[in-house]
Design an enzyme around this catalytic site. Structure first.
Site, PDB file in Angstrom:
ATOM      1  N   THR A 309     120.908  11.051   2.808  1.00 26.12           N
ATOM      2  CA  THR A 309     119.305  11.282   2.590  1.00 26.12           C
ATOM      3  C   THR A 309     118.645  11.935   1.358  1.00 26.12           C
ATOM      4  OG1 THR A 309     119.418  11.765   4.509  1.00 26.12           O
ATOM      5  CG2 THR A 309     117.829  12.744   4.100  1.00 26.12           C
ATOM      6  N   TRP A 312     117.833   9.912  -1.615  1.00 24.80           N
ATOM      7  CA  TRP A 312     116.922   9.077  -0.954  1.00 24.80           C
ATOM      8  C   TRP A 312     115.503   9.372  -1.576  1.00 24.80           C
ATOM      9  CZ3 TRP A 312     112.569   8.284   1.765  1.00 24.80           C
ATOM     10  CH2 TRP A 312     112.029   7.241   2.061  1.00 24.80           C
ATOM     11  N   HIS A 313     114.831  10.702  -1.027  1.00 25.46           N
ATOM     12  CA  HIS A 313     114.063  11.405  -1.460  1.00 25.46           C
ATOM     13  C   HIS A 313     113.782  11.458  -2.942  1.00 25.46           C
ATOM     14  CE1 HIS A 313     114.207  12.378   2.219  1.00 25.46           C
ATOM     15  NE2 HIS A 313     112.884  13.044   2.262  1.00 25.46           N
ATOM     16  N   GLY A 314     114.545  11.112  -3.891  1.00 22.37           N
ATOM     17  CA  GLY A 314     114.134  11.633  -5.465  1.00 22.37           C
ATOM     18  C   GLY A 314     115.486  11.568  -6.407  1.00 22.37           C
TER      19      GLY A 314
END
Lengths: 455, 434
Positions: A309, A312-314
């Site tokens: 997670t 995934w955000h960066g």
């Protein structure tokens, strides 16, 4: 193109809606054509990656279904995983990976720096979920290429979610039906989302940036800044989801909710049930449960999910830390604090949750680790109490702050639904007023004096 | 029924949007208020479409097409203003009176910076601290800005990198120790590369925020600290110029524009006096100059944060012609024509990659000035003292400074930068050395 822009509101949306409503037989094709135009406007080259990912999964789905009982089925699933995750990895993570390998082993791999194609994190997950669902036999493979592509590229949710599962809109895809109820609901939802983005998120973001712009932070400035950022990211993202859901409803699709008042959460676990729901349910259904869920090595599964997670955000360590931070908190709530939390008074649970979320946003905001350190030292007493900058930003946004706090609770929506019963004309008036206000602010943003004598 | 009304109103609003950007002539006030030409429809060809340049041009083109655009912009500013109130700060603790005895720190000098500054200076040369020695008054007081009072009017608001008052705009300063060290190193590298005969001076000037009442200065980093850091890291052969000290003694004068981030000619004059002292010549008095004024100057900061109250009180640009019969080629001042706008480029005509000024000083001396735009108001003061003045703007200059210097004899090399701008042009300064 983004929804909160003049080209979208003044040209794209009116043209699209007129054609879409006027040509009922060509709806899927109209949607596909406008979606590609919408995407290519912002990403004229990498629209190819989108089409490639869409075409790949279209064929993978068909083959998996046809060779259901053979080994090919599994091979095709793996091939789809490799293609989609490979696409995501090479665009998003290759530079980050190379830098870290170089730092670790002293190698000098070239660190590619692609510009990230718009929405790639969303649409690769979307097509992947389709192939997995076909593999699991949960949905039938789509035979119409146009229908499948119009699902993959559907402009309302293409670039920033919500991550729409194929199963949720399968039925509508080949028989698009518009109803006045759905359209009207969509209009109100869209206007709400636009207002959240333009009238709340943008000024909140300006305030946060102002507070974090200087090189010195104060106690009040750091907390106020992170509160503004928390509101910015919520209203920005949930506003975008509202616009997506609203546009979907207008054109005959129902997307699932993506946010449920996350800032009313009473635990960190609760927050993540309310925040970016389509992402957490994706990780739940396609990572956590397949790994064994609660039954086998739950702690390890949680760690894997939260590591992913974060990533995934960066492609940056602070996002990984951010994800792991939530992994630790949620594990603690699950395995240690269950009884303590359930007995604590509600106000205490809410305070704890918001504090945890704000600290999380700080980790998320400061991609530069020394700056993050400076933030924490100011926020926890290592700096002056406040300064003129904090004071000025606070007072010049005091009504905004109140509006942000109120708008993140369910009360305004409840009030609106009460009003709808008593004063039916309120809804169209409210929508028109919101859109005009947003239009005004968008024109205001374009104020752009030519600064020829800057230096 | 209401559902249909809701849909109908929505379509009506969308239609209004579409009509507002297609059916009306463009708002002429855009050109006037924003000081630019209209954004035309972006040029379309394969390459521009693929690079995204075409798409990027559509938004600006469309927003310029909005009917009565200027009214929407004013309305949007009013809406943004309604998000809060002015901070209830007393309209600033007034700065000490300008008549304060010379032995006290000059008005507006940051007391905190003074007390924090390490006492024995690390560089054993004039420190950029205002020295409390009595000084002769200039023979003529420079013109006061008729609209200027010493205190900012109204409570300030931070807006991005600016504090907005009713009557002025002040840019904030952000300090980086790393960049200060690099800036000093860049100058030291020049010293090393140049022959002994060339004198090297570093002149870093403070800006308006430094002399604001403390409550506002708090929102910014200290320029005093930055200048001290730079000067402290200069090599032995580089002479720091105490412009800070000289400027700080005159904070009751019109040293900085209220609508622009630059200093006035008077601000630059005091830096020049400090330079003259460091370079060992006698500065001219203001009475030897003839003053001219160009009213109606609305500067860069005004464009960043326009407001009615400031538009009504624009700055005046004063400039000073030497009366002692000095000829220069090209000219030092470029006042606007009849209908021209008043701009900072009145000084030496704005920024040039290289500007070579010949004067009738006839003393065989050459000044090479490496500068950002702050240098523009500074250069004219040098004219009576140097036969050649070469003004180099590192951001645009393509040659090398060493080459330029080798063309002349008896050279003084002067770096003129403001604290707010110096660190932004570092790589350019490094690039053009040799």
């Amino acid at each position: 193109m983004v929804f909160s822009s003049l080209p979208f509101l003044c040209l794209f949306l009116p043209a699209f809606l007129i054609l879409y409503c006027a040509l009922p037989r060509l709806r899927a094709a109209t949607l596909l054509a406008f979606s590609l135009l919408f995407y290519a406007f912002g990403e004229p080259v990498w629209v190819l990656a989108l089409l490639f990912s869409g075409a790949a999964d279209y064929f993978h789905g068909l083959i998996i279904e046809k060779y259901r009982d053979t080994r090919l089925r599994k091979a095709m699933l793996i091939s789809s995983l490799v293609i989609n995750l490979g696409l995501l990895a090479s665009f998003k993570y290759s530079g980050f990976a190379a830098e870290n390998i170089n730092a670790l082993f002293g190698t000098s791999l070239p660190a590619p720096r692609f510009s990230l194609p718009l929405g790639i994190s969303f649409y690769t997950f979307q097509t992947l979920s389709y192939t997995i669902d076909v593999y699991r036999g949960e949905v039938k493979a789509q035979r119409s290429f146009i229908a499948f592509l119009s699902y993959v590229t559907m402009f309302p949710q293409l670039v920033a979610g919500p991550i729409v599962r194929y199963a949720d809109i399968e039925e509508r895809l080949t028989r698009i039906k518009l109803t006045p109820e759905g359209f009207s609901r969509g209009v109100t939802r869209f206007a709400t989302g636009l207002g959240k983005k333009v009238l709340l998120a943008n000024p909140a973001g300006e305030a946060a940036d102002m507070l974090f712009a200087g090189s010195q932070m104060t106690f009040a400035g750091s907390w106020l800044g992170i509160v503004f950022f928390a509101f910015q990211i919520y209203f920005d993202f949930s506003g975008y989801s509202d616009m997506a859901i609203g546009l979907g409803e207008m054109i005959g699709f129902e997307f699932k909710e993506n946010f449920r008042y996350p800032y009313t959460a009473v635990s960190v676990t609760d927050f993540w049930r309310r925040w970016h729901i389509s992402l957490s349910s994706f990780f739940r259904d396609y990572v956590y449960i397949p790994l064994g869920g609660n039954r086998r090595h739950a702690a390890a599964n949680l760690a894997a999910v939260w590591f992913l997670t974060g990533l995934w955000h960066g492609a940056s360590w602070n996002f990984v830390i951010w994800g792991m931070y939530y992994g630790v908190l949620i594990s603690a709530e699950k395995f240690l604090l269950k009884n303590v939390l359930s007995r604590a008074p509600r106000v205490l649970r809410h305070t704890y949750s918001m504090l945890a979320v704000l600290i999380g946003w700080a980790i998320f905001y400061f991609t530069d680790l020394p700056k993050l350190g400076a933030f924490f030292s100011a926020a926890f007493g290592g700096a002056r109490l406040y300064d003129f900058r904090a004071e000025s930003v606070f007072f010049s946004n005091i009504f905004l702050l109140a509006a942000l706090a109120i708008s993140s609770t369910p009360y305004p929506a409840r009030l609106a639904s009460k009003l709808r019963g008593k004063l039916p004309a309120a809804e169209p008036i409210r929508n028109a007023a919101l859109m005009l206000l947003c239009f005004t602010m968008l024109v205001g943003q374009s104020y752009n004096p030519f600064l020829y004598f800057r230096f | 029924m209401m559902k249909k009304l809701n849909i109908a109103v929505f379509f009506a609003v969308l239609a209004m949007f579409a009509v507002s950007v297609t059916a009306f002539p463009r708002d002429g006030r855009t050109v006037e208020n924003e000081n630019r030409s209209f954004n035309e429809f972006p040029e379309i060809n394969g390459e521009r479409v693929l690079s995204g340049a075409f798409a990027a041009g559509v938004g600006p083109w469309l927003s310029d097409r909005v009917a009565r655009r200027a009214d929407f912009i004013s309305a949007s500013m009013a809406i943004a203003g309604s998000y809060g109130i002015d901070a209830p700060i007393p309209a600033a603790a007034a700065p000490p009176s300008p008549e304060a005895p010379d032995t006290s720190p000059p008005s507006g000098t940051p007391s905190s910076a003074q007390s924090e500054a390490p006492e024995p200076t690390p560089f054993g040369r004039p420190r950029p601290k205002p020295e409390p020695e009595p000084e002769p008054e200039p023979e003529t007081k420079p013109s006061a800005d008729p609209s200027r009072s010493d205190e900012p009017r109204g409570a300030g608001r931070v807006k991005g990198p600016i504090i907005v008052f009713e009557d002025r705009l002040v840019e904030l300063f952000g300090f980086s120790k790393t960049l200060a060290a690099r800036y000093a190193d860049a100058i030291n590298a020049y010293r090393e590369a140049l022959p002994e005969s060339v004198r090297v001076f570093a002149l870093m000037t403070p800006t308006q925020i430094e002399f604001m009442p403390e409550v506002y200065r708090d929102a910014s980093d200290s320029e005093y600290e930055a200048i001290t850091a730079v000067y402290g890291a200069l090599a032995g052969g580089v002479t720091p110029v105490n412009a800070y000290g000289e400027i700080a003694k005159h904070t009751d004068e019109y040293l900085f524009f209220r609508t622009d981030h630059h200093w006035t000619a008077i601000g630059a004059y005091y830096a020049y006096r400090a330079f003259a002292e460091a370079a060992g010549f006698e500065a001219k008095g203001l009475s030897e100059y003839e003053e001219a004024a160009i009213p109606g100057f609305l500067g860069y900061l005004y464009n960043m944060a326009p407001s009615q109250s400031i538009r009504e009180k624009p700055d005046t640009i004063y400039y000073y012609r030497y009366k002692g019969g000095l000829e220069t080629s090209p000219a030092l001042f470029y006042p606007p024509g009849k209908n021209g706008k008043s701009t900072y480029s009145v000084f030496i005509g704005g920024d040039h990659p290289r500007l070579t000024i010949k004067t009738s000083a006839g003393n065989g001396k050459t000044a090479v000035v490496i500068k950002d735009s702050f240098g523009n108001a500074f250069v004219p003061w040098l004219a009576p003292h140097y036969e050649n003045i070469v003004v180099l703007d590192p951001r645009h200059f393509e040659g090398t400074v060493l080459e330029v210097i080798s063309e002349y004899e008896n050279v003084d090399l002067i770096f003129v930068n403001a604290a707010t701008t110096a660190f932004g042009n570092l790589s350019a300064i490094e690039r053009i050395r040799d």
